[in-house]
Design a protein around this motif. Sequence first.
Motif, mmCIF file in Angstrom:
data_model
loop_
_atom_site.group_PDB
_atom_site.id
_atom_site.type_symbol
_atom_site.label_atom_id
_atom_site.label_comp_id
_atom_site.label_asym_id
_atom_site.label_seq_id
_atom_site.Cartn_x
_atom_site.Cartn_y
_atom_site.Cartn_z
ATOM 1 N N TYR A 13 0.820 -1.208 0.000
ATOM 2 C CA TYR A 13 0.000 0.000 0.000
ATOM 3 C C TYR A 13 0.855 1.259 0.000
ATOM 4 N N ASP A 14 0.400 2.254 -0.727
ATOM 5 C CA ASP A 14 0.956 3.600 -0.670
ATOM 6 C C ASP A 14 0.038 4.379 0.271
ATOM 7 N N ASP A 18 -3.133 6.658 -0.600
ATOM 8 C CA ASP A 18 -4.280 5.889 -0.123
ATOM 9 C C ASP A 18 -4.780 4.880 -1.161
ATOM 10 N N CYS A 19 -3.811 4.092 -1.681
ATOM 11 C CA CYS A 19 -4.168 3.072 -2.666
ATOM 12 C C CYS A 19 -3.132 1.952 -2.639
ATOM 13 N N ALA A 20 -3.470 0.851 -3.283
ATOM 14 C CA ALA A 20 -2.531 -0.259 -3.428
ATOM 15 C C ALA A 20 -1.583 0.049 -4.579
ATOM 16 N N LYS A 23 0.391 -5.575 -6.308
ATOM 17 C CA LYS A 23 -0.307 -6.791 -5.890
ATOM 18 C C LYS A 23 0.473 -7.962 -6.474
#
Length: 67
Positions: A13-14, A18-20, A23
């Motif tokens: 996560y960053d 505020d996001c992935a 993966k």
Amino acid sequence: MASGSQDTYIIVYDLIADCASYKFMGHTDHITSIASFNIFHSVKGIEQQILVSGSKDGLLKFWDLTQ
């Protein structure tokens, strides 16, 4: 920050955005441990960020987070 779970995915996560940001797939059983560290790649002359994951499948996987 990174997480892994029973679904066998590892998500990085960053927290600022505020996001992935990544993966990863590759394990065939539950993720049981995650660690990260930085190494200096002397041939490329850059620092690399490496994530290591362990799973109930008995494997350690090394993931390069360097962009």
